[in-house]
Design a protein around this motif. Structure first.
Motif, PDB file in Angstrom:
ATOM      1  N   ASN A 223       0.904  -1.091  -0.031  1.00  0.00           N
ATOM      2  CA  ASN A 223       0.008  -0.008   0.125  1.00  0.00           C
ATOM      3  C   ASN A 223       0.787   1.238   0.017  1.00  0.00           C
ATOM      4  N   ASN A 226       2.484   1.672  -3.230  1.00  0.00           N
ATOM      5  CA  ASN A 226       1.270   2.245  -4.303  1.00  0.00           C
ATOM      6  C   ASN A 226       1.209   3.971  -3.863  1.00  0.00           C
ATOM      7  N   MET A 229       4.115   5.699  -5.482  1.00  0.00           N
ATOM      8  CA  MET A 229       4.135   5.734  -6.885  1.00  0.00           C
ATOM      9  C   MET A 229       3.260   6.931  -7.124  1.00  0.00           C
ATOM     10  N   THR A 233       3.873  10.040  -9.566  1.00  0.00           N
ATOM     11  CA  THR A 233       3.119  10.380 -10.626  1.00  0.00           C
ATOM     12  C   THR A 233       2.450  11.653 -10.718  1.00  0.00           C
ATOM     13  N   TRP A 288      -8.037   7.348  -9.272  1.00  0.00           N
ATOM     14  CA  TRP A 288      -6.952   6.744  -8.474  1.00  0.00           C
ATOM     15  C   TRP A 288      -6.167   7.752  -7.406  1.00  0.00           C
TER      16      TRP A 288
ATOM     17  N   VAL B 221      -4.188  -3.946  -4.304  1.00  0.00           N
ATOM     18  CA  VAL B 221      -3.402  -2.912  -4.081  1.00  0.00           C
ATOM     19  C   VAL B 221      -2.255  -3.156  -5.361  1.00  0.00           C
ATOM     20  N   ASN B 223      -2.430  -4.292  -8.093  1.00  0.00           N
ATOM     21  CA  ASN B 223      -3.334  -3.966  -9.437  1.00  0.00           C
ATOM     22  C   ASN B 223      -3.415  -2.538  -9.508  1.00  0.00           C
ATOM     23  N   ARG B 224      -3.695  -1.729  -8.359  1.00  0.00           N
ATOM     24  CA  ARG B 224      -3.339  -0.482  -8.566  1.00  0.00           C
ATOM     25  C   ARG B 224      -2.207   0.200  -8.740  1.00  0.00           C
ATOM     26  N   THR B 225      -1.283  -0.364  -8.205  1.00  0.00           N
ATOM     27  CA  THR B 225       0.104   0.113  -8.394  1.00  0.00           C
ATOM     28  C   THR B 225       0.424  -0.175  -9.818  1.00  0.00           C
ATOM     29  N   ASN B 226       0.072  -1.352 -10.367  1.00  0.00           N
ATOM     30  CA  ASN B 226       0.195  -1.477 -11.766  1.00  0.00           C
ATOM     31  C   ASN B 226      -0.304  -0.460 -12.704  1.00  0.00           C
ATOM     32  N   VAL B 228      -0.949   2.713 -11.626  1.00  0.00           N
ATOM     33  CA  VAL B 228      -0.322   3.924 -11.793  1.00  0.00           C
ATOM     34  C   VAL B 228       0.784   3.763 -12.540  1.00  0.00           C
ATOM     35  N   MET B 229       1.736   2.780 -12.369  1.00  0.00           N
ATOM     36  CA  MET B 229       2.727   2.439 -13.432  1.00  0.00           C
ATOM     37  C   MET B 229       2.566   2.945 -14.824  1.00  0.00           C
ATOM     38  N   LYS B 230       1.414   2.212 -15.205  1.00  0.00           N
ATOM     39  CA  LYS B 230       1.223   2.417 -16.650  1.00  0.00           C
ATOM     40  C   LYS B 230       1.008   3.750 -17.182  1.00  0.00           C
TER      41      LYS B 230
ATOM     42  N   TYR C 217      -3.416 -14.471  -9.817  1.00  0.00           N
ATOM     43  CA  TYR C 217      -3.984 -12.969  -9.940  1.00  0.00           C
ATOM     44  C   TYR C 217      -2.526 -12.195  -9.528  1.00  0.00           C
ATOM     45  N   VAL C 221      -0.309  -9.895 -11.931  1.00  0.00           N
ATOM     46  CA  VAL C 221      -0.114  -8.519 -11.927  1.00  0.00           C
ATOM     47  C   VAL C 221       1.308  -8.114 -11.357  1.00  0.00           C
ATOM     48  N   THR C 225       3.491  -5.658 -13.702  1.00  0.00           N
ATOM     49  CA  THR C 225       4.195  -4.393 -13.337  1.00  0.00           C
ATOM     50  C   THR C 225       5.822  -4.466 -13.526  1.00  0.00           C
ATOM     51  N   VAL C 228       6.083  -3.477 -16.992  1.00  0.00           N
ATOM     52  CA  VAL C 228       5.938  -1.953 -17.192  1.00  0.00           C
ATOM     53  C   VAL C 228       7.047  -1.341 -16.755  1.00  0.00           C
TER      54      VAL C 228
END
Lengths: 289, 289, 289, 289, 289
Positions: A223, A226, A229, A233, A288, B221, B223-226, B228-230, C217, C221, C225, C228
């Motif tokens: 977390n 995240n 990040m 960003t 987000w 979390v 997935n969210r970081t992923n 954000v990275m994108k 999953y 992910v 990441t 990415v």
């Protein structure tokens, strides 16, 4: 009743008693090779029990100590580890408490009861430790938290082994009809069993919480990464349009729009502000942060 | 039938009753040292039961209260914790309900039944809490979600312990042929057992879901970081060609292609647009957004 | 044989039957308070069974319905939930199928057999759902996948509970020598038991696969990441030398090497290309893409 | 002894035999509805066994085939799936091997033994597959690795089910005193049981390793991401000072220190080098690469 | 007593003994096909035991060796693997130790005791290995750590299988009243059982710790990535304002504020410093480093 208190398992006194009461060589060996598991073995002439006391050293690590008891018709033999003042103190306490009592099974019960009483403070200590680790895992996860989880895990594994074996001992005592224990002691032995079973229950709960603390640690770090990040960003979002636009207007190329106009600067900063604002709005929109 | 209702376990009344009905000292001790586990013990003259009621405090934490019952041939003794209005109310409820009934085992069953009825609302509460935590874990994972998972876990561990012990009590009652309980009460006691077993089942299910919620938290979390990275990468993709090209054309070096031409600007912007477009197309092609 | 089909558990008809066949008040209560677990209880005059049928609603959620059966020497009483056409249809089906048969135990078996037949299509549905979730987790992990895993988990927990209880019912029927079931029905009841046990096996397998899907999953992910990040790093690798070199040549400082030379541009671009190439080669060498 | 070999379960031959040997309709149904679990059922006149053979198809997926055996006093009936050459071959092999033997229980044992022999090569195959997946997870984790883990998991679940049921069959044979099996076959049946138990042990080990492979995958990817992040940060560290310093000296602002001096360039590059070196030294000091 | 020591299981000597003592063909087969699980089988004329010794090769991998014993009324037959000097040495040791003893059951016990003594050093080795892996996971997680965890896991699985089977053998010996073992050996056999059970306990503990080490690895890597991200973000924070501001002042646009003033430079650097300081303060405030 005779109570033989042997505080050095290597003393010849033990050999003499072994001969006198016909103690099995394997049991004498158990007394001399320390770090046995708690256990109980019934022989024709006596019951042999290995009991485990526990305490914490200064750094919170778990230490265990053996106490061996031979319980016969009219005698009790206790064999201590020779360098353990706690066990020594426990024996003295029992001696004082069993003041006017003369039956071996009463002494036996009292020793067991005091032994089992050493478990609860240790478990309470680990409960607090885990509470602290949980809080750390949530609010400030560091490698020290991980090391703490691991140390506690190792200690609980040891504690669990002590308790499982002691429970088996107590269970055996409660179920088997031993000639050396009179029936009025049975409710008391059942009480000891209940104590140990409850302690074991607590250890399982603590182990469960510890596993949870590790999961929380991982989730909490994920977390935080995240969050980091996202900050990165957002910072990029704010800075990039300014950099792109100002780089473009920094080119040694003729004909950049508005360069000659008196409003050039306003146009440039306006473009930057609009681009940055648009990006932030887009991030907000995709929900987000 | 005599029903002795003792609401202060430290009152001398309990000592008087202990003498009169020959209650075992260990049971009197259990009454006075609260926070026992639920248990049942059969003695020659009576059955001693410790029962646990549960309720939620304002912050959703679980509180437990003991209620001790001695059930004899022609008497019931109930011992309450002295500061628990819920248990007091429960006893009054039972008193009203058992209006015309005079048998001790009927009173005993009714108390047990009411006690067990306190479990379901608590479990329903935690079911809702976990539902909420799941939703949070999926849509907006925060450290509070983690703390909530952990708190609920601790409470369910307590709840489980209450239920496991109560199930053992109910099981014992259902299987053992006690002289103090008449056979027409058996189906009712089996019904109590079924209730508790069902509750225990529910607790296991809730624990399972809670573990799942933590896994979902972590996955969510990640997935969210992923994501954000994108976003960061796409932003970089869009900006980098512009920065590189405009930096190049910002150099104080002679001979940059097209600088003197009237289409300089178009060439420069064209190059930027093509490079950015090409990168976005490449990312798209490798199929990662 | 009399077969009493009651489709409204609150009808006074049920009270009349309770009086006539001496049905236990707790069983009548079970009929009227729906959402019982599957169970079987043997009484002197009859066997009382609660059975659970399952079906899927339009959104793929699991619905359960109770069907209560009293099986006596010469009577069967079936009590339906009043708003469940599926159970109504099942009863009609059994009625048609048991055309010429007049024995209560045959009717009882047939109802049970049809009930158990409702489980397989539901399990097949979840098998497909999990297959889909696995594919999503591997190729396109989204929060919807997570929500799907969680929903399926909840449904499988319910399904498992129905099956465990039904298996216990079938096991009881197979092992106990009931006076209401003739011995020629035994192989058929064992067959029902086998079906349910096989279904339960399948549920455990599905739960296992579901847990695996969540692990996949998370791994998937994490892998994305990682990809990415690599793209981001490679893009940085390509762009940075160009930005650094052109920034340097953009400085308003005298004496930059080669600025005055006609090959200035070639030198600059050469430097950029060599630096970028060197970095890419280094990344390649350390073998991380 | 008569050995009836039926290779099409739908042939009327099976009906004729059912009538002649009084085979139970449920068993005939089991023969005709394929994909049963391995099981054994003892009837007055015969023992009915469903056995499962396994093999791998070209893509490494697990295929299973049923073989049903009726073992009576003086007859054996084997029922094959009609499109399975492997089972056909197995039967022929047994026929050849049981050349001079005429007892049904010997034929029965031989079929079982050959059936069980089909398990080991399959398990060896999966052991190798998991070995490969482990290596991939450590050195080059890709989504294909994940898909491989999942496929293997599904196959092992199927394999485990076959083995658990077959073990139950073998256990039943070994413990029950069947009138159709003579006592000199007992050690051989125990041998079959040992084989299957050992295989089951292996499956559990493989499942355990597979779970471990998934954990390693996740850890390995996390580690790689960590490496990538570090490379990115080091690259940033090297580039940023150069970019910042050269941007500053690129400003159209008067009075930048040293701009007019002949050592301007040296000063600028020196600043860049010192700043970059300082940052790298700081990263090194905090010990993270 | 005759003690037949066979060091090549394929020698005809074994066939001669099989004939003489009526050894079952399946047992002879077990002697000749190595890599059996530890097991015990009682026959009318003798007890057949397969025992497993373990040792570590140079790279720390676990090797196992079989030793088969036939124990009869007045004979012992030991069958060694032909290329295993350790087992050979063990047999010689037993021979020397059982100097004056002539009873087969004493020899049998001694072999078993020595066999079981090979387990502890191996377990101690893995305890140390796991300790090292834990430390690595915490302080310097690398792919080698992961590979080490996996290798240790595989070895512990093998070790566990050896121990589980040996425990079953010891348990069988302790519970069954064999005609070949005299009652004075019983305490000694119980002692062997205790040793093996304690070893098995240790293996479970080691497996538990190993799983924990993997969790710690993952958590530790996640934590490190988090640290790297923070460094990256802080570096960005420090650099971005400088880049943005100097890019803006590098534009070829007229009218930039303060450009003509003699304090231009101070203004510019002041702006950069304030912006950087503000960002750092904001990050600090949101409490993430």
């Amino acid at each position: 009743m005779e109570w033989h208190k042997i505080s050095d398992p290597n003393s010849p006194e033990l050999d003499r008693l072994a001969e006198r009461y016909q103690l099995h060589p394997l049991h004498i060996e158990d007394c001399r090779h320390r770090n046995q598991n708690a256990k109980i073995e019934q022989n024709p002439g006596y019951v042999f029990t290995v009991m485990k006391g526990v305490r914490l050293d200064d750094s919170g690590d778990l230490l265990t100590a053996d106490l061996d008891i031979f319980l016969g018709k009219d005698f009790v033999i206790t064999v201590l580890e020779d360098d353990c003042p706690e066990m020594q103190a426990l024996i003295e306490l029992v001696e004082k408490a069993s003041n006017g009592e003369s039956r071996p099974d009463q002494v036996y019960y009292r020793i067991m009861d005091h032994m089992v009483d050493t478990y609860l403070p240790v478990l309470d200590h680990y409960d607090e430790v885990i509470d602290g680790l949980e809080d750390q895992a949530l609010s400030a996860p560091t490698p020290e938290t991980l090391a703490g989880v691991f140390d506690t895990k190792r200690n609980l594994i040891v504690m669990r082994r002590v308790l499982v074996n002691t429970r088996d001992v107590a269970n055996h005592l409660q179920r088997t009809d031993s000639p050396f224990i009179q029936s009025d002691m049975w409710p008391f032995l059942r009480d000891v069993y209940d104590h140990v079973a409850r302690n074991l229950d607590t250890v399982e709960m603590l182990r469960d919480l510890l596993t949870g603390a590790l999961d929380v640690y991982l989730s909490s770090v994920a977390n935080r990464t995240n969050q980091v990040m996202k900050v990165l960003t957002v910072m990029g979002t704010v800075a990039l349009p300014a950099v792109v636009v100002s780089s473009i207007y920094g080119m040694n190329v003729k004909g950049l729009p508005g360069v000659e106009s008196p409003y050039a600067l306003a146009v440039v900063f306006g473009t930057m502000a609009v681009a940055t604002g648009g990006l932030l709005w887009a991030l907000k929109r995709f929900d987000w942060w």
